[in-house]
Design a protein around this motif. Structure first.
Motif, short mmCIF file in Angstrom:
data_model
loop_
_atom_site.label_atom_id
_atom_site.label_comp_id
_atom_site.label_asym_id
_atom_site.label_seq_id
_atom_site.Cartn_x
_atom_site.Cartn_y
_atom_site.Cartn_z
N LEU A 98 45.53 46.53 40.64
CA LEU A 98 46.49 46.68 39.61
C LEU A 98 45.85 45.88 38.35
N TYR A 111 38.59 35.73 31.45
CA TYR A 111 39.68 36.20 30.42
C TYR A 111 39.41 37.52 29.42
N ARG A 112 38.42 37.60 29.16
CA ARG A 112 37.82 39.02 28.46
C ARG A 112 37.68 40.17 29.32
N GLN A 162 27.36 40.12 30.82
CA GLN A 162 26.83 39.96 29.79
C GLN A 162 25.81 38.94 29.76
N THR A 189 44.86 37.21 30.66
CA THR A 189 43.91 37.32 29.31
C THR A 189 43.45 36.25 28.54
N ASN A 205 40.56 32.70 25.13
CA ASN A 205 39.94 33.91 25.31
C ASN A 205 38.84 34.08 24.32
N GLY A 206 39.22 33.83 22.83
CA GLY A 206 38.10 33.63 21.99
C GLY A 206 37.54 35.18 21.51
N GLY A 207 37.71 36.25 22.34
CA GLY A 207 37.43 37.80 21.73
C GLY A 207 37.73 38.13 20.25
N GLU A 225 34.69 46.53 24.93
CA GLU A 225 35.12 45.72 26.07
C GLU A 225 34.21 44.66 26.46
N GLY A 226 34.48 43.57 26.78
CA GLY A 226 33.43 42.44 27.17
C GLY A 226 33.35 41.39 25.90
N THR A 227 33.53 41.87 24.73
CA THR A 227 33.33 40.88 23.57
C THR A 227 34.66 40.84 22.78
N GLY A 265 37.59 40.81 23.99
CA GLY A 265 38.60 40.10 24.46
C GLY A 265 39.76 40.87 25.22
N ASN A 313 40.82 44.39 27.53
CA ASN A 313 40.33 44.98 28.50
C ASN A 313 41.20 46.17 29.17
N LEU A 340 43.41 46.62 31.06
CA LEU A 340 44.08 45.55 31.91
C LEU A 340 44.79 46.06 33.32
N ILE A 341 45.75 47.26 32.99
CA ILE A 341 46.46 47.73 34.02
C ILE A 341 46.21 49.39 34.21
#
Lengths: 547, 547
Positions: A360, A478-479, A487, B87, B306-308, B352-354, B356, B358, B360-361
């Motif tokens: 999920l 998180y990301r 990365q 996240t 997360n910081g993205g 995705e990856g930077t 932050g 994604n 998710l579901i």
């Protein structure tokens, strides 16, 4: 008077903790953190000890524990209404329960049933106890008597202990729960592959192939044991005594119907145990490890919109847990009972599409070092001490429950000091809330192989043998919770830090080598072994190099 | 007196609805449902009309609307504490808001910004309005004047209407929001690819490649327009008037700093608009379509774990939305204001990856027919009529808001009857709760191409041209929300049912052919067009076959 035992133990425990007489042997990585936070934690521990004492005084003794460990459910599949809408099955009782206590949002387990349960029982990475593989049929192996389990600690401070349901710690006598700290236990010797898959029913559901004799007629077959028949099913036993197999007569065939009856029986027994234990003076540690949701046959009438054979049984189990929590309320013990509901690892992704479960949120499932294998829902309630509706993003590993529950019960002194205990005392997190966790790392094993190291939001998938650390994939969880976008920008600074972590772990192992798995003739200590089980055991033993 | 306009409109609307004088033209699939549920719905509608009348009487008029549409955020990324923990960024204000109203757990949008916004504004699948592609730079196209928008309906019944933020309905005068029903609007002519990517800053962040002149020096270059420079940025305009570009001088260079200022300006302006509109007697329809979280430069100081660069801005936007909701409270209008917060489509998975964010579901994102492209978080609050803390698993499509909001405002009569309206009236769902939805299907387009059909829990990815329907992948969205495990067991019964659905849709199109997209010289109706924008327009127009 629940006060009796726990108070004397507390006095002892507090003294030791404050004097720092004989500290628990932790992994190198924890000591690395302790070098940075030790003074702060020691100061906090004095306050926590006072708090625990006060709670015990208010409640007339140490708290009870009701520990519910559910099989193979991925993070997000229970306890959350939004996710219920996504998956089309409902877990209203667990959702409500989650609101009444603390949600541990970053609980790590081991990736399979046996190791997670070993970690919880012993506070150790299972590999340290020689537990390196998940066993399905006859193995003559199991949790060694030299391991010290949480219920054994709790017995030392006067708890009554019972276990109902899945055990999966081996088929040798020393590994049986009633020989590992439980006063009483009802459990199957093996697990659900035997109980819900090795049947004719699942040959017809297309989920178990080639096992049922009736499904294929190969006249060239010699070995009658390649398909493991005659296994012992459910037994019951008392501490110091032998076990008896229940509900199976000699020559009887195991079926899905008998599996369903077994589940219903365990649900009845957990209710009876709870009632019985609550009526006693001593505090209790009661363990319910249901076999459901694992199940591979569709129900006659689906309960859920999803209807998958796992999903539907999780919805049923949620209702059963609701009944159990209601029963706890009835006993009047709810306020001073620590109830924990969690899963042991991620879904059996092999049946995705029909089981009704899916990967999920996190990628991966049972058997895998990916987050989807080792991140599970975990909710803990203790009205006397844990903030209702709270949540914590701190990392917790299932082994931490050993150390934490031991402390809360006043049994820290009985934790052995001659071996590594991976479990961190997380009492501060439970009592003081989010941000008070004492772990920011996890080593993730698949069986005996270290596959990943997690630190803070970063996770390294260890490089294959011969590859340098800088070549390893590092993910920001998180990301990128699905671990799909490694990365190089992470790897090139964290590679060295991760390798240092691995070294600290390895040096600890060098200092405290792994202990051996228990080995013995299987099925000893069962009074009424059926002839077919005896035969299975004889043939199994026939090849052993050393008897 | 907000009562004034709405009461007269109500009288008219109710009369028409009850008399079934001139029904809205719906898609064939809805009529197919109506044949099964029409009588039941008609009876329910009488009660609902009484309820609406009573609410209007109690509140002294029709409700206000505050409609917040967030860009490119996948389902589960906001409004849910558990997911915040996954996240590593927090949306506490949206989480709280979700608890105060109804969570629409199965909201479908179109897969991109322009089409979703067209669907919401017109109640129609954008393809019916000729909207078939997402435009970034100069196009000379946009939402046609012949389309009837929700704010135009609401004007008919006396609403004041304002728009702040992203618009993305084209660069021709007829498409500007103040020419499409809004009394006042502040908006950028294009979108965030221009505003947060076509800068030197993002050349240096590695997110926009080959665009910045300073980043590469190719002396063989001829065409100066392949890299689209000189685009108009933010403008403001009033109904019946022209627009003015703000905050850009001739020759000035657009930067990330200016983009951030633009976001801050829109946040200021939405607060001002809310204050101004709430002070007036008439009800209002206020639209806030923020540009954030889209943003491609890291902040100087991260807000979130997360910081993205998207994630961090969503956390910021959450705080801004908190301020806006607090302002609404201050005005005293909160009880009778319908506030809706949702996203327009899934994440820009390309970053995705930077970023932050994604998948998710649900799998997939912006531009894709997968659930991850078209399923978004959606929360709606109306203290006067919607049950707080409720949730609905019924299907809703973003076009339903057009029809539903029109009804609630008493403007149903002004919905045009000469074209197909895809939006279903979902007032019953909002007022009567879960299970009262009137849609169990969605057609999912990517631009002009029908790519998927969703019915109940089933989804067919349409077969490629020449392939039979029985070969198409069919998924069970509860069991397999990521659409990864198509099962022939689904296809072989549902193939025919899905093809019937496509036929009903196509027959409706044959009866009511698509209308044309608006086309014109771009940038008309802007007072202070900068010389570089004039030049860009001239070169753009030079190639047009017909001027």
């Amino acid at each position: 008077m629940k006060l009796l035992y726990s108070m004397s133990a507390l006095a002892l425990s507090a003294a030791v903790a404050l004097a720092e007489g004989d500290p628990i042997v932790h992994d190198g990585e924890f000591n690395y953190l302790r070098a940075q936070f030790g003074d702060q934690w020691d100061a906090q521990d004095v306050e926590i000890e006072q708090k625990l004492t006060q709670i015990r005084e208010t409640n007339g003794g140490s708290p009870n524990f009701l520990y519910i460990l559910i099989d193979d459910v991925s993070f997000g599949q229970m306890g959350n209404r939004t996710m219920n809408y996504v998956t089309g099955f409902d877990t209203p009782n667990i959702n409500n329960f989650a609101q009444e206590g603390m949600s541990l949002m970053r609980m790590y387990t081991e990736p399979s049933c046996t190791p997670t349960r070993t970690a919880m029982l012993t506070g150790r990475h299972p590999v340290r106890a020689g537990v390196d593989e998940v066993k399905v049929a006859l193995v003559g192996e199991g949790l060694s008597a030299q391991e010290v389990t949480l219920p054994e600690l709790l017995k030392e401070v006067g708890y009554n202990t019972s276990h109902v349901g899945k055990w999966h710690q081996g088929d040798i006598e020393e590994a049986y729960p009633h020989n590992q700290g439980f006063d009483w236990a009802a459990f199957p010797l093996h697990q659900q592959v035997q109980l819900s898959l090795m049947t004719e029913d699942t040959m017809r559901t297309n989920n178990m192939l080639g096992y049922a004799e009736s499904g294929q007629n190969n006249q060239f077959q010699l070995d009658q044991r390649f398909k493991p028949y005659g296994l012992v099913t459910g037994v019951e036993g008392e501490a110091g005594g032998t076990a008896r197999e229940v509900d199976m007569e000699p020559g009887e065939k195991w079926t899905q119907a008998k599996y369903e009856e077994m589940n219903e029986r365990y649900q009845r027994q957990i209710m009876e145990q709870l009632e019985g234990l609550a009526a006693k003076d001593e505090p209790f540690f009661l363990q319910y490890w249901p076999l459901y949701p694992l199940n591979f046959v569709y129900p006659e009438e689906a309960l859920s919109r999803n209807g998958g054979f796992h999903a539907d049984k999780l919805q049923l189990l949620d209702a059963w847990i609701g009944d159990l929590l209601a029963k706890l309320e009835e006993t009047g013990e709810a306020d001073n009972t620590i109830v924990m509901i969690m899963a042991d690892n991620g879904l059996m992704y092999h049946y995705e599409g029909t089981s009704g479960f899916n990967q999920l949120i996190y990628r991966g499932g049972k058997t895998q070092h990916l987050e989807g294998g080792v991140r599970t829902d975990a909710f803990i309630r203790w009205p006397a001490a844990i903030e209702p509706g709270s949540a914590a993003g701190d990392m917790v590993h299932v082994s931490d429950l050993f150390t934490t529950f031991a402390r809360i019960a006043g049994a820290t002194d009985f934790i052995p000091r001659d071996r590594v205990i991976d479990g961190i005392d997380q009492t501060a997190l439970l009592l003081e809330g989010e941000g008070n966790g004492r772990r920011d790392y996890v080593y993730v094993y698949e069986g005996p192989v270290l596959r990943s190291v997690v630190k803070q939001e970063f996770k390294m998938h260890l490089p294959t043998a011969g590859q340098p650390g800088a070549a390893a994939d590092v993910f920001n969880l998180y990301r990128d919770p699905r671990e799909e976008h490694a990365q190089v920008g992470y790897s090139l600074w964290s590679g060295a830090s991760f390798q240092d972590m691995v070294k600290r772990h390895q040096l600890t192992i060098a200092q405290y080598p792994h202990l051996a798995l228990g080995k013995d003739t299987p099925y000893n200590g069962i009074d009424n072994l059926r002839p077919e089980s005896q035969q299975a055991r004889e043939i199994f033993q026939s090849w052993q190099p050393v008897k």
